[in-house]
Design a protein around this motif. Structure first.
Motif, PDB file in Angstrom:
ATOM      1  N   ASP A  96      25.208  -8.506  52.619  1.00  0.00           N
ATOM      2  CA  ASP A  96      23.845  -8.243  53.055  1.00  0.00           C
ATOM      3  C   ASP A  96      23.294  -9.928  53.133  1.00  0.00           C
ATOM      4  O   ASP A  96      22.707 -10.086  54.223  1.00  0.00           O
ATOM      5  CB  ASP A  96      22.683  -7.722  52.041  1.00  0.00           C
ATOM      6  CG  ASP A  96      21.510  -7.726  52.336  1.00  0.00           C
ATOM      7  OD1 ASP A  96      21.113  -7.078  53.286  1.00  0.00           O
ATOM      8  OD2 ASP A  96      20.596  -8.483  51.894  1.00  0.00           O
ATOM      9  N   LEU A 119      23.784 -11.016  56.747  1.00  0.00           N
ATOM     10  CA  LEU A 119      23.091 -10.337  57.985  1.00  0.00           C
ATOM     11  C   LEU A 119      21.765 -10.899  58.206  1.00  0.00           C
ATOM     12  O   LEU A 119      20.921 -11.223  57.069  1.00  0.00           O
ATOM     13  CB  LEU A 119      22.951  -8.916  57.553  1.00  0.00           C
ATOM     14  CG  LEU A 119      24.204  -8.096  57.467  1.00  0.00           C
ATOM     15  CD1 LEU A 119      24.032  -6.778  56.807  1.00  0.00           C
ATOM     16  CD2 LEU A 119      25.216  -8.198  58.656  1.00  0.00           C
ATOM     17  N   ASN A 120      21.360 -11.170  59.415  1.00  0.00           N
ATOM     18  CA  ASN A 120      20.253 -11.704  59.642  1.00  0.00           C
ATOM     19  C   ASN A 120      19.331 -10.482  60.416  1.00  0.00           C
ATOM     20  O   ASN A 120      19.975  -9.412  60.891  1.00  0.00           O
ATOM     21  CB  ASN A 120      20.263 -12.913  60.430  1.00  0.00           C
ATOM     22  CG  ASN A 120      21.110 -14.035  59.977  1.00  0.00           C
ATOM     23  OD1 ASN A 120      20.590 -14.332  58.667  1.00  0.00           O
ATOM     24  ND2 ASN A 120      22.147 -14.597  60.431  1.00  0.00           N
ATOM     25  N   GLN A 121      18.143 -10.802  60.814  1.00  0.00           N
ATOM     26  CA  GLN A 121      17.023 -10.151  61.513  1.00  0.00           C
ATOM     27  C   GLN A 121      17.546 -10.114  63.234  1.00  0.00           C
ATOM     28  O   GLN A 121      17.755 -11.236  63.213  1.00  0.00           O
ATOM     29  CB  GLN A 121      15.755 -10.245  61.415  1.00  0.00           C
ATOM     30  CG  GLN A 121      15.128  -9.947  59.776  1.00  0.00           C
ATOM     31  CD  GLN A 121      15.002  -8.449  60.061  1.00  0.00           C
ATOM     32  OE1 GLN A 121      14.643  -7.576  60.961  1.00  0.00           O
ATOM     33  NE2 GLN A 121      15.022  -7.793  58.472  1.00  0.00           N
ATOM     34  N   ARG A 146      15.921  -5.088  68.379  1.00  0.00           N
ATOM     35  CA  ARG A 146      15.458  -4.293  67.238  1.00  0.00           C
ATOM     36  C   ARG A 146      14.316  -3.393  67.396  1.00  0.00           C
ATOM     37  O   ARG A 146      13.783  -2.646  66.491  1.00  0.00           O
ATOM     38  CB  ARG A 146      15.250  -4.958  65.842  1.00  0.00           C
ATOM     39  CG  ARG A 146      13.927  -5.713  65.656  1.00  0.00           C
ATOM     40  CD  ARG A 146      14.035  -6.225  64.097  1.00  0.00           C
ATOM     41  NE  ARG A 146      12.765  -6.998  63.678  1.00  0.00           N
ATOM     42  CZ  ARG A 146      12.673  -8.396  63.638  1.00  0.00           C
ATOM     43  NH1 ARG A 146      13.782  -8.955  64.236  1.00  0.00           N
ATOM     44  NH2 ARG A 146      11.736  -8.912  63.581  1.00  0.00           N
ATOM     45  N   LYS A 183      19.997  -5.520  62.376  1.00  0.00           N
ATOM     46  CA  LYS A 183      20.594  -6.499  61.641  1.00  0.00           C
ATOM     47  C   LYS A 183      21.671  -6.893  62.612  1.00  0.00           C
ATOM     48  O   LYS A 183      22.164  -6.270  63.282  1.00  0.00           O
ATOM     49  CB  LYS A 183      21.230  -6.003  60.458  1.00  0.00           C
ATOM     50  CG  LYS A 183      20.135  -5.434  59.407  1.00  0.00           C
ATOM     51  CD  LYS A 183      19.369  -6.799  58.669  1.00  0.00           C
ATOM     52  CE  LYS A 183      18.538  -6.149  57.621  1.00  0.00           C
ATOM     53  NZ  LYS A 183      17.814  -7.452  57.060  1.00  0.00           N
ATOM     54  N   HIS A 233      25.195  -9.921  62.388  1.00  0.00           N
ATOM     55  CA  HIS A 233      25.835 -10.933  61.647  1.00  0.00           C
ATOM     56  C   HIS A 233      26.653 -11.896  62.740  1.00  0.00           C
ATOM     57  O   HIS A 233      27.010 -11.509  63.879  1.00  0.00           O
ATOM     58  CB  HIS A 233      27.177 -10.142  61.063  1.00  0.00           C
ATOM     59  CG  HIS A 233      28.321 -11.161  60.658  1.00  0.00           C
ATOM     60  ND1 HIS A 233      27.811 -12.049  59.434  1.00  0.00           N
ATOM     61  CD2 HIS A 233      29.400 -11.184  60.951  1.00  0.00           C
ATOM     62  CE1 HIS A 233      29.015 -12.473  59.095  1.00  0.00           C
ATOM     63  NE2 HIS A 233      30.222 -12.235  60.099  1.00  0.00           N
TER      64      HIS A 233
END
Length: 483
Positions: A271, A274-276, A282, A289, A291
């Motif tokens: 976790d 992982l970035n927004q 989105r 998310k 990576h």
């Protein structure tokens, strides 16, 4: 029963020869078990305990509670259950899927689904009071209240962060693949199989706008295949006549295929890594998310729950259908041994001088062959040298069948043990496949490996199971200096 109960969510797991369902509200997390301590009453249903982020969690064998034979093999995976501020863990053999169902109550030691219980009917029915059918198999639903109330079952106070359960960033494996110039990752728990590159049948496509590319035939299923980039909104939209396909398990035991340019590796995506995603990406809720790898590659993580709720994709999945069915016993002309047993596990099929299969869950990652291998002196048989990965020096093992085939065009299958990591050379990654039958090695004193029949119409005969985990464990133990 006076009426059908509402749909309930369950995590479905395989334990021995049967399936158990654990209510989502009681499911804290799924974790790997590296070592089991006997400090917590290793008798009766208790196997012992294991370390979970600095906390000792009791480990339970539900087969013993059900009056069945205790498993003798080592525990590799467990499900952590939570109830009323306390936790315990249940040993499982495999993760099947998340599922919604309307369980049917058990009566007189037998559920209305036909599920047999043990001779101790009262105890068994209290622990598994209901069940439902999933893909032709009965799932016994566990009653967490009854489990935690038993005097012969140990539990401990709630572990730090044990209740944290999220679809993204868990400790499981993701399949990383490329489609339309973009990279995506999807949780392997939702993957039925990966299908090698082949032609799609356009006949019967009833969706306009280019979303559905055609149908793929795979082991008795006819599955619609969609344009991944069109469905997800990232990458170049394409209309290939041939494509690799990732088959996803959709609700109501249906399948849907994603077109793939190439499958690249299995990887854990914690976790914290992982970035927004960008707001523009989105906005449809499917790729929330992302990576970012060391070389700047963006890997968009697919939210499968959101994907499976998309109306157009859900409607397409309903077009998937069986073209043939599997018998419960091997056909007389199947050429299988008498001790062949039904199996339903995901394997990575690879080539290393011969074709092998390795359980997908035993692999940490799949890497491209490193450019630099440092040779070693007086190394154990098969060790070619050492390469660097994640600031570690990792031994590279060449299986005997591929001793003269090691090239920079190959791959490395990375296996992690309690003492370190070991890489195994593979000249080619074939596919991710689900096994159909397994012929176990009954002669433990021999070098004979288990054989499996995989669900792959292109593969003739049986495939040898490579015990890479066992080789890695033996190797790192040999390399550890003695006191």
């Amino acid at each position: 029963m006076t009426g059908a109960p509402d749909l309930s969510g369950f995590g479905v797991f395989r334990v021995g020869e049967r399936l158990i369902g654990i209510p989502i509200c009681n499911l804290a997390e799924v974790c790997n078990v590296l070592a089991v301590s006997k400090i917590m009453a290793p008798e009766g249903p208790m196997i012992g305990a294991f370390d979970l982020r600095g906390n000792l969690v009791p480990l339970l064998d539900v087969e013993v509670l059900s009056g069945r034979r205790k498993h003798e093999h080592s525990v590799q995976r467990a499900v952590v259950l939570q109830h009323d501020g306390r936790v315990l863990a249940v040993a499982v053999d495999d993760i099947v899927r998340l599922s919604e169902a309307r369980p049917i109550e058990a009566r007189n030691g037998r559920s209305e689904t036909g599920n047999e219980t043990s001779e101790n009917c009262d105890d068994t029915v209290s622990l598994f009071p209901s069940g439902f059918v999933l893909d032709g198999e009965v799932v016994s639903c566990l009653n967490a209240d009854a489990l935690f109330a038993r005097v012969d079952v140990l539990s401990v106070a709630h572990v730090r962060a044990a209740a944290r359960h999220t679809q993204m960033g868990h400790d499981g494996k993701y399949l990383i693949f490329r489609a339309g110039g973009a990279h995506f990752g999807i949780d392997t728990r939702h993957i039925s199989a990966t299908v090698p590159k082949g032609k799609l049948d356009p006949e019967g496509v009833r969706v306009e706008g280019g979303l559905c590319l055609g149908f793929a035939d795979h082991f008795g299923w006819r599955v619609p295949v969609v344009d991944t980039n069109c469905a997800l909104g990232v990458g170049a939209i394409m209309s290939p006549h041939e494509t690799e396909t990732v088959l996803l398990r959709f609700p109501d035991t249906k399948l849907l295929g994603l077109h793939v340019d190439s499958t690249e590796r299995l990887s854990s995506l914690p976790d914290e890594q992982l970035n927004q995603s960008s707001l523009l990406v989105r906005r449809n809720g499917l790729l929330t998310k992302v990576h970012i790898t060391g070389d700047g590659t963006q890997v968009f993580v697919i939210d499968f729950d959101a994907l499976s709720r998309q109306h157009d994709l859900l409607s397409l999945s309903m077009l998937s259908s069986r073209t043939s069915s599997l018998d419960e016993k091997p056909p007389a002309d199947a050429g299988l041994a008498d001790d062949a047993v039904r199996e339903n596990q995901r394997y990575l099929v690879f080539e290393a001088g011969a074709t092998f299969a390795v359980p997908a869950r035993s692999l940490s990652r799949i890497l491209r062959m490193p450019s630099t291998i440092v040779p070693g002196k007086d190394m154990p048989a098969g060790v070619k040298g050492f390469f660097s990965h994640d600031n570690r020096s990792v031994p590279l093992v060449i299986l005997p069948q591929s001793d003269h085939m090691c090239t920079h065009d190959g791959f490395v299958l990375l296996v992690t043990s309690t003492h370190g990591q070991v890489g195994f050379f593979a000249s080619r990654i074939c596919a991710m496949k689900t096994s159909e039958w397994r012929i176990p090695n009954r002669e433990s004193a021999t070098e004979t490996a288990d054989l499996i029949k995989i669900r792959n119409p292109d593969t003739q005969g049986l495939v040898t199971v490579a015990d890479l985990g066992g080789i890695a464990k033996s190797l790192v133990t040999e390399l550890i200096p003695t006191a």
